[in-house]
Design an enzyme around this catalytic site. Structure first.
Site, PDB file in Angstrom:
ATOM      1  N   SER A  38      67.302 -12.512 -39.063  1.00  0.00           N
ATOM      2  CA  SER A  38      66.643 -11.492 -39.956  1.00  0.00           C
ATOM      3  C   SER A  38      65.652 -11.866 -39.236  1.00  0.00           C
ATOM      4  O   SER A  38      64.650 -11.883 -38.485  1.00  0.00           O
ATOM      5  CB  SER A  38      67.421 -11.148 -41.397  1.00  0.00           C
ATOM      6  N   HIS A  94      68.480  -7.463 -38.500  1.00  0.00           N
ATOM      7  CA  HIS A  94      67.918  -6.711 -39.235  1.00  0.00           C
ATOM      8  C   HIS A  94      66.663  -6.082 -39.028  1.00  0.00           C
ATOM      9  O   HIS A  94      65.698  -7.047 -38.210  1.00  0.00           O
ATOM     10  CB  HIS A  94      67.720  -7.560 -40.082  1.00  0.00           C
ATOM     11  N   ASP A 146      73.974 -11.907 -46.102  1.00  0.00           N
ATOM     12  CA  ASP A 146      74.165 -11.152 -45.036  1.00  0.00           C
ATOM     13  C   ASP A 146      74.289 -12.482 -43.930  1.00  0.00           C
ATOM     14  O   ASP A 146      74.189 -12.832 -43.505  1.00  0.00           O
ATOM     15  CB  ASP A 146      73.451  -9.921 -44.228  1.00  0.00           C
TER      16      ASP A 146
END
EC number: 3.1.1.61
Length: 348
Positions: A169, A196, A292
């Protein structure tokens, strides 16, 4: 009682309307203080020296010194503010990805000039990303890698015995650039990546990674085959799932499950890899905010696979790797510069 200092923000944009809206949005958020605005890159550098902001929100397309020029000028300073790029997808997507590779921490998708009134809709996302950026650790951008040399003959490849899946991310474009540029052309396993990033940018990410990498990097399309020598990047806005049919593994794009906080989700990618490849999966969790990847890492470990995490020492944000490690799911950890050796140890 400890008094927490507000996060000091400098807004940089050549549009007076955008400066006004971004200032209003950020000033209304608890814990943020807009200490100034700048109309172009040179003005921004002067204001950085004068005001010492913690975070810069940075437009990229400006007259004179543009956003990339600002990032390059700030790169030599350890005390430089963290940068959140506020950019439009489409024509600016290549610039935005270049900015992330050059050290910007976060990216917020700005409406096009035809929809400037929608700037107010950025509020929650912009505030959250400014807060994330304020806690990020500055990392030197990777050295520009020489363009991979074209080979006169195709590399002979055996059928894959392992699959590598990667989740990241905040700080991910930098980390992926560094990692993939080190992988040799004969790396024996296919790779699937979940990053992400706002919708509209993954095609540009794939192109720029491909330019730095001896392997072929593709934005995922439904039905694309994963094979050694190929890196498949999940398309923003959709989950990447892997489907195996004997020796053939295919990429599948899907919006389900909708309940996930991120599309693509690292958990969804990892869980599908665990189902299709079992103990032959190597999951890699790199720099990023949040958790995540924890459920996906658990699925990989329960299937007998391996989970590697990036060490705090090289992370821009030590969130996702920390969550996996603290859950007791990491097989091993290493800083980014040691990750290739770790992969070689675990990939067949």
């Amino acid at each position: 009682m400890t008094v927490v200092s507000p996060i000091r923000v400098l807004v940089v944009d050549d549009s007076a309307f955008a400066r006004k809206v971004l200032r209003q949005v950020l000033s209304s958020a608890e814990g943020l203080e807009v200490v100034g605005v700048a109309r172009d890159g040179l003005d921004a550098l002067e204001k950085v020296a004068e005001l010492s902001p913690d975070v810069l929100t940075l437009d990229l397309v400006m007259p004179g010194l543009d956003g990339l020029g600002v990032l390059r000028a700030l790169a030599s300073s350890a005390a430089a503010p963290r940068v959140v790029v506020v950019s439009s997808a489409g024509e600016e997507s290549e610039l935005a990805v270049a900015a992330l590779q050059a050290g910007a921490v976060e990216l917020v998708n700005k409406p096009t000039a035809l929809a400037t009134e929608r700037l107010y809709e950025l509020g929650g996302e912009l505030v959250a990303k400014v807060r994330t950026a304020a806690g990020a650790v500055a990392r030197a951008p990777p050295e520009p890698a020489p363009s991979p040399e074209a080979t006169s003959a195709p590399v002979a490849r055996a059928a894959a015995k392992s699959l590598v899946v990667v989740g990241t991310s905040t700080g991910g474009p930098q980390a992926l650039t560094r990692l993939l540029s080190e992988l040799p052309v004969d790396f024996p396993a296919p790779l699937a990546l979940a990053l992400h990033i706002p919708t509209g940018y993954t095609e540009a990410v794939a192109r720029r990674l491909n330019a730095h990498c001896a392997l072929e990097v593709f934005e995922a399309v439904d039905g694309l085959e994963l094979r050694p020598g190929r890196v498949v990047l999940a398309r923003s806005g959709q989950h990447l799932k892997l489907e195996r049919h004997g020796p053939v593994t295919l990429a599948r794009l899907d919006r389900q499950p909708l309940r996930t906080a991120h599309h693509p989700s690292v958990d969804v990618l990892f869980e599908s890899a665990a189902r299709s490849w079992g103990s032959d999966v190597v999951g890699l969790v790199l720099t990023g905010m949040g958790d995540d990847g924890v459920a996906g890492a658990r699925a990989i470990r329960e299937a007998g696979g391996t989970v590697l995490t990036e060490s705090e020492s090289s992370c821009v944000v030590y969130g996702m790797p920390r969550a996996v490690k603290e859950a007791g799911l990491a097989t091993d950890s290493a800083p980014l510069e040691g990750m290739l050796a770790l992969l070689r140890r675990h990939v067949r």
